[in-house]
Design a protein around this motif. Structure first.
Motif, PDB file in Angstrom:
ATOM      1  N   GLU A 107       0.849  -1.196   0.000  1.00  0.00           N
ATOM      2  CA  GLU A 107       0.000   0.000   0.000  1.00  0.00           C
ATOM      3  C   GLU A 107       0.880   1.240   0.000  1.00  0.00           C
ATOM      4  OE1 GLU A 107      -3.825  -0.641   2.673  1.00  0.00           O
ATOM      5  OE2 GLU A 107      -2.014  -1.387   3.633  1.00  0.00           O
ATOM      6  N   GLU A 108       0.589   2.165  -0.890  1.00  0.00           N
ATOM      7  CA  GLU A 108       1.343   3.417  -0.942  1.00  0.00           C
ATOM      8  C   GLU A 108       0.673   4.406   0.009  1.00  0.00           C
ATOM      9  OE1 GLU A 108       4.147   3.922  -3.123  1.00  0.00           O
ATOM     10  OE2 GLU A 108       4.411   5.780  -1.996  1.00  0.00           O
ATOM     11  N   LYS A 109       1.418   4.847   1.009  1.00  0.00           N
ATOM     12  CA  LYS A 109       0.939   5.810   2.013  1.00  0.00           C
ATOM     13  C   LYS A 109      -0.484   5.497   2.513  1.00  0.00           C
ATOM     14  CE  LYS A 109       4.073   9.227   0.284  1.00  0.00           C
ATOM     15  NZ  LYS A 109       4.350  10.307  -0.622  1.00  0.00           N
ATOM     16  N   PRO A 110      -0.651   4.336   3.157  1.00  0.00           N
ATOM     17  CA  PRO A 110      -1.995   3.951   3.627  1.00  0.00           C
ATOM     18  C   PRO A 110      -2.434   4.801   4.823  1.00  0.00           C
ATOM     19  CG  PRO A 110      -0.354   2.391   4.420  1.00  0.00           C
ATOM     20  CD  PRO A 110       0.378   3.372   3.555  1.00  0.00           C
ATOM     21  N   LYS A 111      -3.728   5.121   4.870  1.00  0.00           N
ATOM     22  CA  LYS A 111      -4.269   5.881   6.013  1.00  0.00           C
ATOM     23  C   LYS A 111      -4.209   5.016   7.264  1.00  0.00           C
ATOM     24  CE  LYS A 111      -6.646   9.706   4.172  1.00  0.00           C
ATOM     25  NZ  LYS A 111      -6.863   9.389   2.702  1.00  0.00           N
ATOM     26  N   VAL A 112      -4.573   3.719   7.095  1.00  0.00           N
ATOM     27  CA  VAL A 112      -4.512   2.789   8.227  1.00  0.00           C
ATOM     28  C   VAL A 112      -3.528   1.668   7.868  1.00  0.00           C
ATOM     29  CG1 VAL A 112      -5.869   1.387   9.829  1.00  0.00           C
ATOM     30  CG2 VAL A 112      -6.972   3.285   8.584  1.00  0.00           C
ATOM     31  N   PRO A 113      -2.267   1.838   8.236  1.00  0.00           N
ATOM     32  CA  PRO A 113      -1.268   0.849   7.830  1.00  0.00           C
ATOM     33  C   PRO A 113      -1.462  -0.492   8.529  1.00  0.00           C
ATOM     34  CG  PRO A 113      -0.278   2.569   9.197  1.00  0.00           C
ATOM     35  CD  PRO A 113      -1.696   2.968   8.971  1.00  0.00           C
ATOM     36  N   LYS A 114      -1.236  -1.577   7.766  1.00  0.00           N
ATOM     37  CA  LYS A 114      -1.376  -2.913   8.339  1.00  0.00           C
ATOM     38  C   LYS A 114      -0.048  -3.404   8.891  1.00  0.00           C
ATOM     39  CE  LYS A 114      -4.860  -4.188   4.950  1.00  0.00           C
ATOM     40  NZ  LYS A 114      -4.582  -4.442   3.539  1.00  0.00           N
ATOM     41  N   SER A 115       1.044  -2.779   8.506  1.00  0.00           N
ATOM     42  CA  SER A 115       2.348  -3.167   9.064  1.00  0.00           C
ATOM     43  C   SER A 115       3.218  -1.913   9.109  1.00  0.00           C
ATOM     44  CB  SER A 115       2.999  -4.254   8.206  1.00  0.00           C
ATOM     45  OG  SER A 115       3.998  -3.721   7.380  1.00  0.00           O
TER      46      SER A 115
END
Lengths: 400, 373
Positions: free
Chosen positions: A179-187
């Motif tokens: 994911e590029e610059k995710p709002k809610v990162p998973k890692s």
């Protein structure tokens, strides 16, 4: 031409607009760093120390400073019979020709260059990071995993993860999601923008990406997601150690400060991993009888008569009598006049600060409105600018 | 590009540099924080536009070869001409051990003959200054001299401090009328800077002629004997000249670098002095570490105090250590709370914690390469 196992392609085309006036006449990788280096010395030295002897440097913005700095590649031991360092600007072919429109497009336009060496692997690097990395370890990992592509990742604090491209990998380090610059990162495993590709795998992807008019021709946005959705073997190689993107005034200042001290955040004093740079043939530095230097890096050719604390003095910098330089970066051949005061500032190459001038002085109402979006609380004097004697420059201002 | 090539003789054996030349030739003696003495002559030649340079090696030349490598640091790794290191070799009529400078020059006659330039600049390797030879060569051509010698004027020199100083006297037309080594009289302040310009063919003739007469020393047997026959003229160099011929002069000239005027003479933006690049990081001052009136090179980590000293590359000065009036060569380490005054530490010397060493500025203590205390 003899076949190469691996060659490196260094993306050095970026303007680095967030470095403001520092990159007005030079590309970001040519910006001075750490007293006697330029940013590009770090990835180049990493290549040489990792036994990679062929490096293409892709430039397009203000390439003169970079071109003349790289020269034959001799300072990095990259003047080779077979291989070496090559500056690769965009070019016109037949009636066609275009600027590099994205990271993937830049590599696409240089397919012929890469094909010359018929490499098994291509290492993609960017020219704006400060770090020491043994790419040969990453390559070993890549080979062991029999990967199509390996992406170097760095564990970042979870709260900062949304600023990066985030890799989600399984227990075998295989990337399952990007994911590029995710709002809610998973890692919190952030891509460092360092990739090893099997050239056989990457080449057709570059060709088909080029044909796709809707693509941004970007590795992070287009190539990596496409490889993932096609089920290619993408692996995350974890890097631990110092790594800093010096793309902003603040991070450039911080990264320089990280070099100071007995056990600095980033250690330049490393005989096993030297950083090479072009020599300026200057004599050792001189510290005057009334000078005081405390917690500083001081380079060759410097002459110090004043007081310098917690600062980095670049090659040939001159600090006048009774001057005070604190928490600052004084770039090559800059001159600080007698009695001048420099606080938390970056003084550009060859800038001249007049006697008793004050850089980074307290902001007063009469200073009016000025933009500190790029600088924050760091005051910036552009290359070759002259600041007149007695002049006050308030904190965060940019002098052009 | 000048129509000249350079020939540097590095075999000077008679110097009184004692410990400093045990393991190296005079040409390779470290100077000024990051240089070797030969760097100055090599840079002078290159800054003149002379890219054909022969270096006559004689003894202990391993250190010199290691320093020079391919000559690339001086821009002398070239297809046309470049750097030629000419070590001694044994042939039918060459014993490998030179009887003197004439013998040494004669043994590299092959190189001299192959050099395509008209003039030769013949030099020693223990005299340090920063110049270009362009004007000297021009004057040589215009004056019709056989040999032009670069000299400087030394006011107030100490007669007892002379060491193979070649002094010159001139007539009113500028022709050299007398040459003398270490003369006891004080009739002239003019002293040779150990650089001579002449036509290559004249050098060939003079050397062969001397050799045929069993004469082996270029200064004594060629210049001094022929001062009446040859039209020898001088070219004055006005800047600072350092003659490294004794421990005292070595110490004095290094310390002189703390004088701004001397540094300005020896190092200039227009005529840089090139040397082997070591890729050391910038010097780091840590904690209480500081320097006062000192020259400090890259790669140093200073945690103690350095005062009136010359600190070469890669030196560590421990916490609480005090280094005064000293010359510390490459890669030396000074332990915590050590105290040094008027000391010359050769390369790689290790001084343990708390050690105190003190010399006198007229008789500095010299520690040989690799000593551990």
């Amino acid at each position: 031409m003899p076949k190469k196992k691996i060659i490196a392609m260094l993306l050095a085309g970026g303007q680095g607009s967030r470095l403001g006036v520092l990159t007005k006449s030079m590309a970001k990788p040519a910006v001075p760093f750490g007293g006697k280096y330029r940013i590009i010395d770090f990835p180049l030295s990493n290549c040489v120390n990792s036994d990679i002897d062929t490096v293409g440097v892709l430039t397009q913005y203000e390439p003169l400073a970079l071109n003349s700095y790289l020269g034959s590649g001799q300072p990095w031991d990259l003047d080779r019979m077979n291989g070496g360092v090559f500056v690769l600007p965009p070019y016109v072919s037949g009636s066609e020709g275009q600027w590099y429109s994205g990271t993937a497009n830049a590599i696409y336009q240089n397919i012929q260059f890469i094909d010359q060496y018929d490499p098994e692997y291509v290492l993609i690097l960017s020219g704006d990071h400060i770090y020491k990395m043994d790419y040969s370890k990453m390559l070993k990992f890549h080979e062991k995993k029999q990967a199509d592509a390996t992406i170097a990742v760095l564990t970042v604090p979870m709260e900062e993860a949304s600023r990066f491209g985030i890799m989600n990998a399984d227990e075998d380090d295989r990337i399952i999601d990007f994911e590029e610059k995710p709002k809610v990162p998973k890692s919190n495993k952030a891509s460092m923008g360092i990739y090893i590709f099997n050239w056989r795998t990457l080449r057709p992807y570059l060709v088909s990406d080029e044909a796709d008019k809707s693509s941004d021709h970007d590795f992070g946005k287009n190539i990596i997601p496409k490889l993932l959705s096609d089920g290619a073997g993408l692996y995350a190689w974890s890097f631990s150690g110092y790594w800093k993107d010096v793309g902003t005034i603040g991070s450039l200042w911080e990264a320089n400060m990280d070099l100071i001290g007995k056990t600095p955040e980033f250690k330049l004093a490393d005989k096993d991993w030297r950083i090479y740079s072009k020599s300026n043939a200057m004599p050792p530095h001189y510290i005057g009888a009334d000078a005081k230097v405390k917690d500083c890096l001081v380079s060759e050719g410097c002459v110090v008569y004043g007081t310098v604390e917690k600062s980095v003095l670049f090659t040939g910098a001159h600090i006048g009598k009774n001057a005070l330089v604190r928490d600052s970066i004084v770039m090559p051949n800059a001159e600080i006049g007698d009695g001048a005061v420099i606080e938390k500032a970056i003084i550009g190459e060859g800038a001249v600060i007049g006697p008793n001038a004050k850089i980074g002085d307290e902001r007063l109402p009469e200073d009016g409105d000025y933009d500190t979006k790029l600088t924050g609380d760091i005051t910036l004097v552009a290359n070759t600018v002259t600041v007149p004697a007695e002049k006050r420059i308030p904190v965060g201002m940019i002098v052009k | 590009m000048e129509n000249a090539f350079g020939l540097i003789y590095t075999g000077d054996a008679s110097m009184e540099l004692r410990e400093l030349t045990f393991s190296r030739s005079v040409a390779a003696v470290p100077f000024g924080g990051r240089y070797r003495s030969i760097d100055f002559m090599l840079s002078n030649l290159v800054n003149t536009g002379i890219y054909n340079v022969g270096i006559i090696a004689q003894r202990n030349y391993h250190s010199l070869m290691d320093h020079l490598e391919s000559g690339k640091e001086w821009d002398l790794h070239r297809k046309r001409d470049g750097l030629f290191i000419l070590p001694p070799f044994v042939t039918h009529d060459n014993t490998g051990v030179y009887k003197g400078t004439v013998d040494a020059i004669r043994s590299c006659m092959g190189y001299i003959r192959r050099s395509s330039q008209r003039y030769v600049v013949l030099m020693g390797s223990h005299t340090i200054y920063n110049t270009t030879f362009n004007d000297m060569i021009k004057q040589h051509e215009e004056s019709g001299a056989d040999i032009t010698v670069m000299y400087n004027s030394e006011e107030n020199y100490d007669f007892s401090e002379q060491y193979d100083d070649l002094r010159l006297k001139f007539d009113e037309n500028g022709r050299v009328t007398d040459l003398a080594i270490n003369p006891k009289d004080n009739e002239t302040t003019f002293c040779s800077c150990d650089a001579f310009v002449m036509e290559k063919t004249l050098l060939e003739y003079l050397v062969e002629d001397a050799y045929a007469h069993a004469l082996y020393d270029f200064t004594n047997d060629v210049l001094l004997r022929n001062v009446k026959e040859l039209n020898i003229r001088g070219y004055e160099y006005k800047g600072y000249v350092a003659r490294l011929n004794s421990i005292n002069s070595y110490y004095k000239h290094n310390m002189a670098l703390l004088d701004k005027a001397v540094t300005r003479d020896l190092f200039s933006h227009d005529h840089p002095i090139y040397t082997k690049v070591k890729d050391e990081f910038p010097a780091s001052y840590v904690g209480e570490g500081r320097a006062i009136n000192s020259i400090v090179a890259d790669g140093c980590v200073i945690e103690g105090t350095v005062e009136n000293s010359i600190i070469f590359r890669g030196i560590k000065v421990g916490r609480g250590a005090v280094v005064k009036n000293s010359i510390i060569m490459q890669a030396a380490q000074i332990g915590e709370n050590a105290s040094l005054n008027c000391v010359i530490l050769d390369k790689g010397v290790i001084v343990g914690s708390g050690v105190t060493l003190s010399g006198h500025d007229l008789y500095p203590v010299v520690l040989r390469k690799g000593t551990k205390i």
